[in-house]
Design an enzyme around this catalytic site. Structure first.
Site, mmCIF file in Angstrom:
data_model
loop_
_atom_site.group_PDB
_atom_site.id
_atom_site.type_symbol
_atom_site.label_atom_id
_atom_site.label_comp_id
_atom_site.label_asym_id
_atom_site.label_seq_id
_atom_site.Cartn_x
_atom_site.Cartn_y
_atom_site.Cartn_z
ATOM 1 N N GLU A 81 7.353 2.667 9.179
ATOM 2 C CA GLU A 81 7.905 3.750 8.367
ATOM 3 C C GLU A 81 9.258 4.252 8.856
ATOM 4 O OE1 GLU A 81 3.890 6.134 7.168
ATOM 5 O OE2 GLU A 81 4.306 5.854 9.275
ATOM 6 N N LEU A 107 7.400 -6.927 18.231
ATOM 7 C CA LEU A 107 6.430 -8.018 18.317
ATOM 8 C C LEU A 107 6.889 -9.250 17.534
ATOM 9 C CD1 LEU A 107 3.193 -5.873 17.877
ATOM 10 C CD2 LEU A 107 4.214 -6.693 20.014
ATOM 11 N N GLY A 143 0.825 -1.198 0.000
ATOM 12 C CA GLY A 143 0.000 0.000 0.000
ATOM 13 C C GLY A 143 0.862 1.252 0.000
#
Lengths: 732, 327
Positions: free
Chosen positions: A696, A621, A245
């Site tokens: 990002e 994570l 995306g």
């Protein structure tokens, strides 16, 4: 039952630390990875029904004016043509991120070259494309149209809310021991997701199902419903797999609305896939930027003033403007500070969110300027940054939630062998190649977005995670499964995560690096609630319950979950939303980049030889998917530094390089060994996971490390990105 | 894509017959298919020549090689004889496109690939090459990629091939079979036409002509290289490129043939530059003079003025490398 958490206060207890399954943070493969690499994960255009028709969008071929008429008769006789859609509900361009309402809907007023004006539908894609190519448009072009941000006749907007000034920068510049006052420019960028925008629409009565490629489904559903003028509950969007995306799929786009309208009219499913050229012209680009940066430092290199003024562009009525200066208020010290933001209103493909809007280009310029300050002051670039880390947010006077820039800088310098760098440019030579080292800081604001998720513990003792969250290649399936597995004491194979369906609890969506932490928190909360329900069943206190390998352990009892559930299932929702924490502390992620480049003295070609990124983003994570995010960001950083550039024809503003042959993303041969170090960190202000966004961070300043290395190699300071060979050699 | 008929040629005569009736040949299709999707090229009939028996590399009586038109770029680059005797060709091939494209692209098709001019690729733009008489929008537009030699006021597009540049430096001839079944050979330099006022006519091929082979004479020199300067390390067209084939004898230049890519509507060669080198003792000042002579005729645009100094330096570097002169 729903467990709700509004982040007003820090969460001091690190609950995940109490868990014993041992999967969180581990470099676990994506559960859906095998499906993807074997081509079995169905993307939007890979599940077309038999009776499906195909639509192709028609582009305008003027920059501004009116579409007086579209002569449908010119293509009606072509084979397979079924419909030409010219409908007032068609979108001019995609919605901006998180708009939640339709963007501008008009196709007869032309605002930019390549704007969609109609949809041609045929039995096959190629027939539709032929029709879209051949249809004759009667256009009335305006005689005057401003397409360049530096056109003196461009209307320049100076939004009051986006200007800020503290102290007296001019005075600081006069009194400083060392100053930098330079202009930097960055070109427009395209998101360049591998999967072009694509939607398959079908109707059942007045209910619409859309298989699409989107990042933020709960917003997209609202935008699509608003565009069509129907109720949200009549719209279901499915996007279980999304081929990238990078911001371009935040908002509903023209192909989705067009597909829905055509499908309704024809009574058959209609698929609309954008061609690569459509994506370049019709999807929101990153604005080009022009930035003036002023730095004023005392004789020890401590900043006493920072000025950062940016000029970006967009269409006259688009709300978004590239937030170039986003990190400048808090990254470095300096009591005198001036932030400026201006928007040129021009008629190019409109601008929106692309790959870390703001920091990606703004921090890149700032970090080149810091390198220039290091040069004039004679202070090592790493040391200069270390001297300028503020103790609190210098603009707002609030504390940092956590701060790891210093550690990232020192760790990176040590790992990279920074001490071997000769600060004098142009001193290391290997044959034709000039070798240089450069570095830059990384920083990106951290956000929490309202998010919900449902977790069900089935009677067999398996967990199902459900949310309309998306996985755009980032690793959402992996990290949400890991969170549930860790919290409920299950092996990864006993957890299934279902994503990308607006029928499931609404999530944050993927964007702004906030997806994993926001939606992960919702999953965490749902699991906490299930743990509470288990405690009820076992009549124990939450602190006395251990869940591991599918068993509940309390004291010396160890019960298989299925046995404990005895045919019942447990289900809970988690719901998180941002709160006062946002205003009480400054939350951001930090890091550092180091690059070694070789510049060819004959040709001016730059090759990156090696690169290191050191990042901290709270709890990691999944070490593998987090690393992959950083690799991707730094690769785009190489592109921003050396090759990527949307080329506009100055006469009409149209994008001339509309494919991947001529829009130069880095290819494998451009990307060297990249090492990533993820620092151990917890941020109790961020969320109960103590994790922050990492998607990002890898691009926020990366290009500066490369460009600074080019300077160290050659003595040439490129301030107009990308640093193509003509600019590098031109300075030699 | 405009609907089209498709036929598979059984023989070169069959192919020529179909082509004379207006069909367009397709071999690897690596360029033609893209152009058809964009409707930059809209043939109504394709003749697939990819299965013709033209995929051999053979030794010639003259001591050179004959490369069948259907030899794939990958196979040609990897051929042992080519790597040994014509390394400039192998290098040029490997500098082009990507592995996947080279596996499909053929020798004949490579010679006939179309320009990468942005305006040629966009049917909304005027382009004399695509639509004769419509104008050239690249002049005054974005022309970073464009030519500095051999242009006209009607077209400034470059020929994008790397392979053809190396072949030009090797004095290649193109073997062509016409519709009557007669075979002729044309020097690669004469094969391409300059744009003049007919930029849509790129070669001397007549309807029904089929390229059957490229014939290379024995190499004129054993010192060979291909150097390509580009915006990224792979999968980018040459901004400038230099193919060099040289021989030294008794400390003097006994042979120099040089061809240049990314700078002209065809693989460019300048006999005056070669003449200037011939018989001389290699030296940096000599190479500088050669480079100055080459660039004397350059007529760059606003966006590609950088190509002239780039080509100069690259040529000097190539000559220095081939002659063992320290730059």
């Amino acid at each position: 039952m729903t467990l709700h958490l509004k982040m007003d206060e820090p969460v001091d207890r690190d609950r995940l630390e109490d868990m014993v399954q041992g999967v969180i943070g581990e470099p676990i493969d994506r559960p859906e990875g095998e499906l993807k690499v074997t081509g079995r994960a169905p993307y939007a255009m890979e599940q077309l029904p038999e009776n499906c028709h195909h639509g192709v969008l028609v582009r305008s071929t003027i920059s501004k004016g009116r579409l007086a008429d579209l002569d449908k008769t010119t293509i009606e006789a072509l084979p397979g043509i079924r419909l030409v859609v010219t409908d007032r509900r068609l979108l001019r361009n995609p919605a901006q991120g998180m708009a939640g309402e339709a963007p501008v809907q008009e196709t007869d007023n032309i605002h930019f070259f390549g704007q969609p004006v109609a949809l041609v539908v045929a039995e096959t894609f190629e027939q539709a494309r032929h029709g879209a190519q051949r249809i004759v448009q009667q256009l009335q072009a305006d005689t005057k149209v401003v397409v360049n941000p530096d056109d003196p006749e461009a209307e320049i907007e100076t939004p009051r809310k986006k200007q800020a000034s503290t102290g007296d920068l001019d005075k600081a510049m006069r009194e400083a021991a060392f100053t930098v006052d330079q202009h930097y420019t960055t070109p427009g960028h395209v998101s360049a997701a591998m999967e072009p925008h694509a939607s398959l629409a079908s109707w059942d009565g007045d209910s619409l199902t859309l298989h699409g490629s989107y990042q933020m489904l709960r917003f997209n559903r609202a935008e699509l419903a608003d565009a069509l003028g129907i109720d949200e509950d009549k719209v279901r969007i499915l996007a279980p797999y999304v081929g990238g995306g990078f911001g371009s799929k935040l908002g509903i786009a023209p192909e989705a609305v067009a597909a829905a309208i055509a499908s309704k009219e024809l009574g058959v499913p209609v698929a609309v896939a954008m061609t690569r050229q459509n994506v370049f012209e019709m999807v929101l680009r990153r604005s080009e930027t022009s930035q003036r940066i002023r730095l004023a430092a005392d004789k020890e290199g401590r900043l006493i003033g920072i000025g950062h003024e940016a000029l970006v562009s967009n269409l006259p009525d688009e709300s978004f403007s590239e937030p170039v200066t986003q990190a400048t208020p808090f990254l470095y010290r300096g009591e005198n500070r001036l932030i400026g933001h201006r928007i040129a209103r021009i008629h190019r493909t409109p601008a929106g969110s692309v790959r870390a809007p703001g920091e990606a280009v703004g921090l890149t310029a700032l970090e080149i300027a810091l390198d220039e300050l290091a040069e004039v002051s004679g202070i090592d670039p790493v040391e200069l940054r270390l001297r300028n880390i503020p103790e609190e947010d210098p603009s707002q006077g609030i504390p940092f939630s956590s701060h790891t820039l210093a550690e990232a800088l020192t760790t990176g310098a040590e790992r990279f062998g920074w001490e071997s760098r000769d600060p004098k440019p142009g001193t290391v030579r290997e044959g034709e190649w000039m070798i240089g080292l450069g570095m830059a800081s990384a920083a990106r604001v951290n956000m929490l977005i309202e998010s919900k998720a449902r977790v069900t513990l089935t009677s067999e003792g398996r967990a199902v995670v459900e949310t309309d969250m998306t996985d755009i290649g980032t690793g959402t399936y992996a990290v949400l499964s890991q969170l549930a597995a860790e919290m409920l004491g299950l092996p990864m194979t006993e957890v299934e995560t279902r994503l990308g369906d607006t029928g499931l609890p609404p999530a944050s969506g993927s964007g702004g690096s906030f997806g994993a932490a926001s939606n992960g928190t919702a999953v965490f909360l749902a699991c906490e609630e299930i743990r509470r329900q288990i405690c009820e069943k076992l009549t124990c206190e939450p602190d006395d319950l251990t869940l591991k390998d599918g068993h509940a352990i309390v004291g010396n009892r160890r019960v298989p979950l299925a046995e404990m559930l005895d045919g019942a299932e447990l289900s809970a929702e988690g719901h998180t939303e941002p709160g006062d924490a946002e205003d009480k502390v400054r939350q951001a992620t930090y890091g550092s980049y180091f690059a070694e480049v070789a510049v060819n003295a004959v040709t001016g070609e730059t090759r990156v030889r090696r690169m290191l990124g050191v990042f901290a983003a709270g709890r990691i994570l999944n070490a593998k998917t987090a690393r992959s995010q950083c690799l991707g960001g730094m690769t785009f950083g190489i592109g921003m530094a050396l090759t990527e550039e949307l080329l506009h024809d100055k006469r009409d503003g149209h994008i001339v390089n509309r494919d991947f042959a001529e829009y130069h993303l880095p290819v494998n041969a451009d990307v060297p060994q990249i090492d990533i170090v993820l620092l151990e960190e917890r941020d109790r202000w961020a969320n109960p996971l103590q994790a922050k966004g990492i998607g990002e961070l890898g691009i926020c300043g990366a290009a500066a490390a490369v460009v600074n290395a080019v300077h160290n190699a050659t003595g040439v300071r490129v301030r107009d990105l990308p640093a193509t060979l003509d600019k590098v050699i031109g300075g030699l | 894509m405009r609907p089209f008929d498709y036929a598979r040629a059984a023989s070169s005569a069959d192919a020529a017959r179909l082509a004379r009736e207006g069909a367009t040949f397709i071999a690897g299709g690596t360029n033609l298919l893209d152009l058809m999707k964009l409707e930059v090229m809209t043939p109504s009939r394709l003749v697939d020549v990819s299965r013709l028996d033209l995929a051999e590399i053979e030794a010639t009586d003259a001591g050179g090689i004959r490369i069948g038109a259907m030899v794939r770029n990958s196979d040609l680059a990897a051929d042992e004889g080519v790597r040994r005797n014509y390394p400039v060709l192998s290098r040029a091939l490997l500098a082009g496109a990507s592995g996947q494209l080279r596996n499909k692209a053929t020798t004949g098709g490579n010679l006939l690939q179309r320009t990468r001019c942005y305006y040629f690729y966009d049917t909304a733009m005027p382009c004399n090459k695509r639509e004769p008489g419509s104008g050239c929008r690249a002049i005054g537009g974005v022309n970073r990629l464009h030519a500095i030699f051999g242009t006209s006021e009607h077209c400034i597009a470059t020929h994008p091939s790397d392979m053809a540049v190396a072949m030009r430096s090797l004095d290649a001839e193109v073997e062509i079979e016409n519709a009557e079944g007669r075979t002729r050979r044309i020097d690669l330099g004469a094969f391409y036409r300059l744009p003049g006022d007919t930029p849509h006519i790129e070669t001397v091929l007549e309807p029904g002509d089929l390229i059957t082979a490229v014939v290379l004479p024995p190499p004129g020199g054993d010192r060979q290289t291909y150097r390509k300067v580009r915006d990224r390390a792979s999968y980018a067209f040459a901004l400038v490129s230099v193919a060099g084939v040289m021989a030294l004898k008794n400390g003097r230049i006994a042979h120099a043939s040089l061809a240049f890519g990314g700078v002209a509507p065809q693989p460019w060669r300048d006999e005056e530059v070669e003449h200037l080198l011939q018989g001389e003792e290699p030296s940096l000042p000599l190479f500088q003079r050669a480079a100055d002579a080459l660039l004397a005729d350059a007529s760059p645009q606003e966006g590609n003025a950088f190509k002239a100094p780039r080509l100069k330096r690259t040529l000097v570097a190539v000559l220095s490398e081939l002659c063992g002169v320290k730059a």
